[in-house]
Design a protein around this motif. Sequence first.
Motif, mmCIF file in Angstrom:
data_model
loop_
_atom_site.group_PDB
_atom_site.id
_atom_site.type_symbol
_atom_site.label_atom_id
_atom_site.label_comp_id
_atom_site.label_asym_id
_atom_site.label_seq_id
_atom_site.Cartn_x
_atom_site.Cartn_y
_atom_site.Cartn_z
ATOM 1 N N LEU A 153 25.440 51.516 36.246
ATOM 2 C CA LEU A 153 26.762 52.708 35.737
ATOM 3 C C LEU A 153 27.945 53.808 36.423
ATOM 4 O O LEU A 153 26.779 54.598 37.591
ATOM 5 N N VAL A 154 29.123 53.580 36.502
ATOM 6 C CA VAL A 154 29.681 54.372 38.066
ATOM 7 C C VAL A 154 31.114 55.275 36.470
ATOM 8 O O VAL A 154 32.080 54.951 35.873
ATOM 9 N N PRO A 155 30.664 56.479 36.945
ATOM 10 C CA PRO A 155 31.581 57.339 35.842
ATOM 11 C C PRO A 155 32.702 57.472 36.347
ATOM 12 O O PRO A 155 32.667 58.060 38.022
ATOM 13 N N LEU A 156 34.036 58.114 36.144
ATOM 14 C CA LEU A 156 34.692 58.033 37.017
ATOM 15 C C LEU A 156 36.251 59.283 36.060
ATOM 16 O O LEU A 156 36.217 58.821 35.089
ATOM 17 N N ASP A 157 36.942 59.470 36.829
ATOM 18 C CA ASP A 157 37.642 60.489 36.522
ATOM 19 C C ASP A 157 39.297 60.093 36.959
ATOM 20 O O ASP A 157 40.218 61.519 36.302
ATOM 21 N N GLY A 158 39.486 58.978 37.733
ATOM 22 C CA GLY A 158 40.878 59.015 38.036
ATOM 23 C C GLY A 158 41.204 59.566 39.334
ATOM 24 O O GLY A 158 42.270 59.390 39.919
ATOM 25 N N SER A 159 40.412 60.252 39.882
ATOM 26 C CA SER A 159 40.322 60.619 41.112
ATOM 27 C C SER A 159 40.069 60.196 42.310
ATOM 28 O O SER A 159 38.947 59.361 42.323
ATOM 29 N N THR A 160 40.836 60.320 43.924
ATOM 30 C CA THR A 160 39.376 59.405 44.305
ATOM 31 C C THR A 160 38.645 59.813 44.626
ATOM 32 O O THR A 160 37.836 59.422 45.744
ATOM 33 N N MET A 161 38.390 61.148 44.923
ATOM 34 C CA MET A 161 36.786 62.144 45.206
ATOM 35 C C MET A 161 35.645 61.185 44.105
ATOM 36 O O MET A 161 35.081 60.812 44.446
ATOM 37 N N ALA A 162 36.056 61.598 43.083
ATOM 38 C CA ALA A 162 34.895 60.049 42.097
ATOM 39 C C ALA A 162 34.696 58.525 42.062
ATOM 40 O O ALA A 162 33.563 58.998 42.668
ATOM 41 N N GLU A 163 35.627 58.384 42.722
ATOM 42 C CA GLU A 163 35.853 56.482 43.270
ATOM 43 C C GLU A 163 35.083 56.371 45.125
ATOM 44 O O GLU A 163 34.556 55.895 45.384
ATOM 45 N N ALA A 164 34.754 57.651 45.330
ATOM 46 C CA ALA A 164 33.174 58.356 46.333
ATOM 47 C C ALA A 164 32.418 57.499 46.178
ATOM 48 O O ALA A 164 31.693 56.669 47.078
ATOM 49 N N ALA A 165 31.580 56.938 45.141
ATOM 50 C CA ALA A 165 31.101 56.477 44.223
ATOM 51 C C ALA A 165 31.315 54.849 44.488
ATOM 52 O O ALA A 165 30.144 53.554 44.328
ATOM 53 N N LEU A 166 32.282 54.022 44.991
ATOM 54 C CA LEU A 166 32.140 53.082 43.803
ATOM 55 C C LEU A 166 32.288 51.660 45.667
ATOM 56 O O LEU A 166 31.109 50.703 45.790
ATOM 57 N N PRO A 167 31.987 52.319 46.994
ATOM 58 C CA PRO A 167 31.809 51.551 47.880
ATOM 59 C C PRO A 167 30.687 51.362 47.838
ATOM 60 O O PRO A 167 30.051 49.612 47.747
ATOM 61 N N ALA A 168 29.237 52.579 47.953
ATOM 62 C CA ALA A 168 28.006 52.286 47.403
ATOM 63 C C ALA A 168 27.291 50.934 46.316
ATOM 64 O O ALA A 168 26.665 50.524 46.002
ATOM 65 N N ALA A 169 28.316 51.406 45.034
ATOM 66 C CA ALA A 169 28.058 50.682 43.976
ATOM 67 C C ALA A 169 28.467 49.470 43.940
ATOM 68 O O ALA A 169 27.006 48.790 43.785
ATOM 69 N N THR A 170 29.208 49.602 44.821
ATOM 70 C CA THR A 170 29.921 47.526 44.807
ATOM 71 C C THR A 170 28.606 47.178 45.757
ATOM 72 O O THR A 170 29.331 45.510 45.450
ATOM 73 N N ALA A 171 28.528 47.458 47.222
ATOM 74 C CA ALA A 171 27.358 46.820 48.189
ATOM 75 C C ALA A 171 25.781 46.704 47.139
ATOM 76 O O ALA A 171 25.608 45.509 47.480
ATOM 77 N N LEU A 172 25.175 48.149 46.432
ATOM 78 C CA LEU A 172 24.243 47.528 45.661
ATOM 79 C C LEU A 172 24.443 46.232 44.579
ATOM 80 O O LEU A 172 23.974 45.110 44.371
ATOM 81 N N ALA A 173 26.017 45.818 44.040
ATOM 82 C CA ALA A 173 25.849 44.463 42.763
ATOM 83 C C ALA A 173 26.137 43.680 43.158
ATOM 84 O O ALA A 173 25.615 43.017 42.802
ATOM 85 N N ARG A 174 26.622 43.069 44.644
ATOM 86 C CA ARG A 174 26.538 42.664 45.450
ATOM 87 C C ARG A 174 25.220 42.015 46.036
ATOM 88 O O ARG A 174 24.083 41.358 45.997
ATOM 89 N N ALA A 175 24.335 43.112 46.748
ATOM 90 C CA ALA A 175 22.770 42.713 47.202
ATOM 91 C C ALA A 175 21.912 42.327 45.830
ATOM 92 O O ALA A 175 20.717 41.652 46.276
#
Length: 313
Positions: A153-175
């Motif tokens: 689960l990745v909460p976002l708010d429309g900002s690039t600050m919140a999107e800082a979580a996306l690289p880690a989340a996508t890397a974990l999702a692939r692995a």
Amino acid sequence: MFRHMLVPLDGSRLAEAVLPVTASLALALDAQVTLLHVVEPGAPPTVHGDVHLTQAGEAEGYLRGVAEAMAARGVRAAVAVGQGADVAGVIASRAAALGTDLIVLCTHGRGGVRALLFGRVAEQVLARGTVPVLLMAPTAVRREQVWTVRRLLVPLDGSTMAEAALPAATALARALDAEVALVMVVPTVATIADDRATAARLMPTAGAALLDVEAEQAVTYLQGVKARLEQEGVRVAMAVERGEPVRVLLDRLAGPDVDLLVMATHGRSGVSAVWAGSVASRLVARSPRPVLLIRIPRGGDQAGLQSDLPRSG
């Protein structure tokens, strides 16, 4: 990402709740693990009902036993013993010295104790560097139990600050062959808590209409993020929820379809309140699932989606 994990242990069964998570991540990511115990001068004889490891020799023996159990599962684990009264400081400095890129630790207890550990360890580590911290509540999990992740689960708010979580989340999702669930929480007139609250409640009809527009914008925003991640080969779900951010996220985490929360740790008011320090600590203190906290890069864009309700002051 996440090639070397630091796992502080105090010798208690509560702290060992992190071991199934550590083993699963290490195997999926082919990561090295370093098990750390910090010997505290003048420490009490017991910790969480177990004998407190107060000597470097007994601490090393304990850690080697844990390392052997992890090796039996195919996990490469080294051991390290530190000393100092400032446990959080020792963990942070050892993480920097070893070049670890993820710290995994148990929050130990409820209420004030969990909040204290979160403040002393996670916030200090995040403040001193960029190392992500994975926190989880103590459970009755045994060392040999297997931890699986089907959805992050990745909460976002429309900002690039919140999107800082996306690289880690996508890397974990692939692995982990898991799905990323994007969620954005838009308040209602009754739950809005930032400086727009007064105007929204003085003009509830207009306020509700503007928040409805914000929810529509959130759908469009999440659709864009979803399409971008799907182009990278990640399975993605999305949802716009209404209500108070912490309550909404805790409800999602309490369900059977979420195994890990991945979030950035700073932000601003309004919809972005989910990234305020107090909200992050409330989530950590009450989350039934592990929480991966990602440090937002300094100077990141703070813009997020918010309605045009007048602000007080």
